[in-house]
Each structure stands twice: as structure tokens, then as C-alpha cells.
Write a protein that holds these residues in place. Sequence first.
Motif, PDB file in Angstrom:
ATOM      1  N   HIS A  22       2.279  11.903  -6.172  1.00  0.00           N
ATOM      2  CA  HIS A  22       2.652  12.379  -7.507  1.00  0.00           C
ATOM      3  C   HIS A  22       1.512  12.449  -8.516  1.00  0.00           C
ATOM      4  N   GLY A  23       0.379  11.823  -8.204  1.00  0.00           N
ATOM      5  CA  GLY A  23      -0.738  11.832  -9.149  1.00  0.00           C
ATOM      6  C   GLY A  23      -0.538  10.917 -10.336  1.00  0.00           C
ATOM      7  N   LYS A  24       0.443  10.028 -10.243  1.00  0.00           N
ATOM      8  CA  LYS A  24       0.688   9.056 -11.318  1.00  0.00           C
ATOM      9  C   LYS A  24       1.231   7.786 -10.700  1.00  0.00           C
ATOM     10  N   ASP A  25       1.133   6.699 -11.452  1.00  0.00           N
ATOM     11  CA  ASP A  25       1.594   5.399 -10.976  1.00  0.00           C
ATOM     12  C   ASP A  25       3.108   5.285 -11.011  1.00  0.00           C
ATOM     13  N   LEU A  26       3.603   4.274 -10.296  1.00  0.00           N
ATOM     14  CA  LEU A  26       4.982   3.848 -10.458  1.00  0.00           C
ATOM     15  C   LEU A  26       5.150   3.433 -11.914  1.00  0.00           C
ATOM     16  N   ASP A  27       6.386   3.254 -12.385  1.00  0.00           N
ATOM     17  CA  ASP A  27       6.531   2.772 -13.763  1.00  0.00           C
ATOM     18  C   ASP A  27       5.876   1.386 -13.859  1.00  0.00           C
TER      19      ASP A  27
ATOM     20  N   PHE B  71       0.841  -1.203   0.000  1.00  0.00           N
ATOM     21  CA  PHE B  71       0.000   0.000   0.000  1.00  0.00           C
ATOM     22  C   PHE B  71       0.875   1.252   0.000  1.00  0.00           C
ATOM     23  N   SER B  72       1.881   1.267   0.843  1.00  0.00           N
ATOM     24  CA  SER B  72       2.761   2.435   0.938  1.00  0.00           C
ATOM     25  C   SER B  72       3.471   2.704  -0.384  1.00  0.00           C
ATOM     26  N   ALA B  73       3.971   1.655  -1.016  1.00  0.00           N
ATOM     27  CA  ALA B  73       4.697   1.825  -2.274  1.00  0.00           C
ATOM     28  C   ALA B  73       3.776   2.272  -3.402  1.00  0.00           C
ATOM     29  N   VAL B  74       2.657   1.585  -3.562  1.00  0.00           N
ATOM     30  CA  VAL B  74       1.774   1.821  -4.710  1.00  0.00           C
ATOM     31  C   VAL B  74       0.897   3.057  -4.507  1.00  0.00           C
ATOM     32  N   VAL B  75       0.117   3.046  -3.451  1.00  0.00           N
ATOM     33  CA  VAL B  75      -0.819   4.139  -3.199  1.00  0.00           C
ATOM     34  C   VAL B  75      -0.076   5.396  -2.753  1.00  0.00           C
ATOM     35  N   GLY B  76       0.983   5.213  -1.959  1.00  0.00           N
ATOM     36  CA  GLY B  76       1.767   6.368  -1.526  1.00  0.00           C
ATOM     37  C   GLY B  76       2.352   7.137  -2.698  1.00  0.00           C
ATOM     38  N   HIS B  77       2.854   6.419  -3.688  1.00  0.00           N
ATOM     39  CA  HIS B  77       3.424   7.082  -4.869  1.00  0.00           C
ATOM     40  C   HIS B  77       2.346   7.845  -5.630  1.00  0.00           C
TER      41      HIS B  77
END
Length: 164
Positions: free
Chosen positions: A109-114, A99-105
Motif C-alpha cells: 500500500h505504500g503506507k504504514d498500518l494505523d 514482518f508479513s504484517a508490517v512490511v507486507g502492508h
Amino acid sequence: KQMLRATKNAIKDGFDIAILPEGQPNPTPENGLQPVFSGAFTLAKMSRRPIQMIALHGLHKMWHPDENIGMACTARDMAARVYPGSRVYKDAEEFSSTFSAVVGHFGAHGKDLDDTELQLWLDGTMWETELSRRAATRMTAEDVVDDKESKPSKVEEGARSTSP
């Protein structure tokens, strides 16, 4: 207790439940997530239901928990991202880290991880990699301790070489 009972009944009646694992909308997502509570994981585990993550970006500008700002809407742009698929997490730490990695990003930033990193988090591969990294780090630390315990100190070496 009443809310938990009502939530359990809603799940039993077939409803999906949305929970903010941080306990409230994050007032400063650009600084990272607030502590992620394990309640969402616990509820999913108790109800034997998978978790589907949803991320919000910009909500803190539409509503703010700070009493000085209150309900004053400072912007009208908000994005919601519903991640594909749902997953049963093995434990609260796996859920919290994912959750922290995916939703936090997304929140910051308003965009997904790569795409590649996002998929690795969503399918659990990144968590397994993290566990392997932790195990390797722990084993390396244990090796260092073992080496220090098994090697004689300079004083011990000197005493051995001067003994009759």
C-alpha cells in the motif's frame, strides 16, 4: 557457504546487514508477500543481534525479476521505510508474522498500518495476542473433542434405557 562466512565476518567487523527475507524483491507486492524465509532470523540469532525492519514500496516497478520485464524501469517512484527500534525475536515464526504484517502492508500500500496496530506489532504485543488467540482456539477444539468422547451416542443412550 562463502556468502554466510562473509556475512559473519562483516557482522563481526561491526557492519549491519540488509536481507530480503523473501529472497528477492517481490514482483507483486499488491498480492501480498512471497514466502518469508527464516534466514534473516537465523542470522540475527546466530550473531546475537536485533532485527530492524525496513520496508520497500515500488521497487518492483524499478527492477523486476520476471525475465519478460527484466531491468526495464516502468516507474521511478519508490519509498523506503525504516521502522524505529530494533528487536530480538523469540523465534522465526514471530519474526515472519511481524514482518508479513508490517512490511507486507507497506509494500502493498505504500503506507504504514494505523499507528496503534503498527506499534502493537513492533513492540511484540500483537504477536502475544496472536499466540493467546491460537491457544484459546486450540483449547476450544480440544473441548469439543473431549465433549464428543465423553457424551454417549444416541445408540448408546437407547441401549441403556432398554437394559433390564
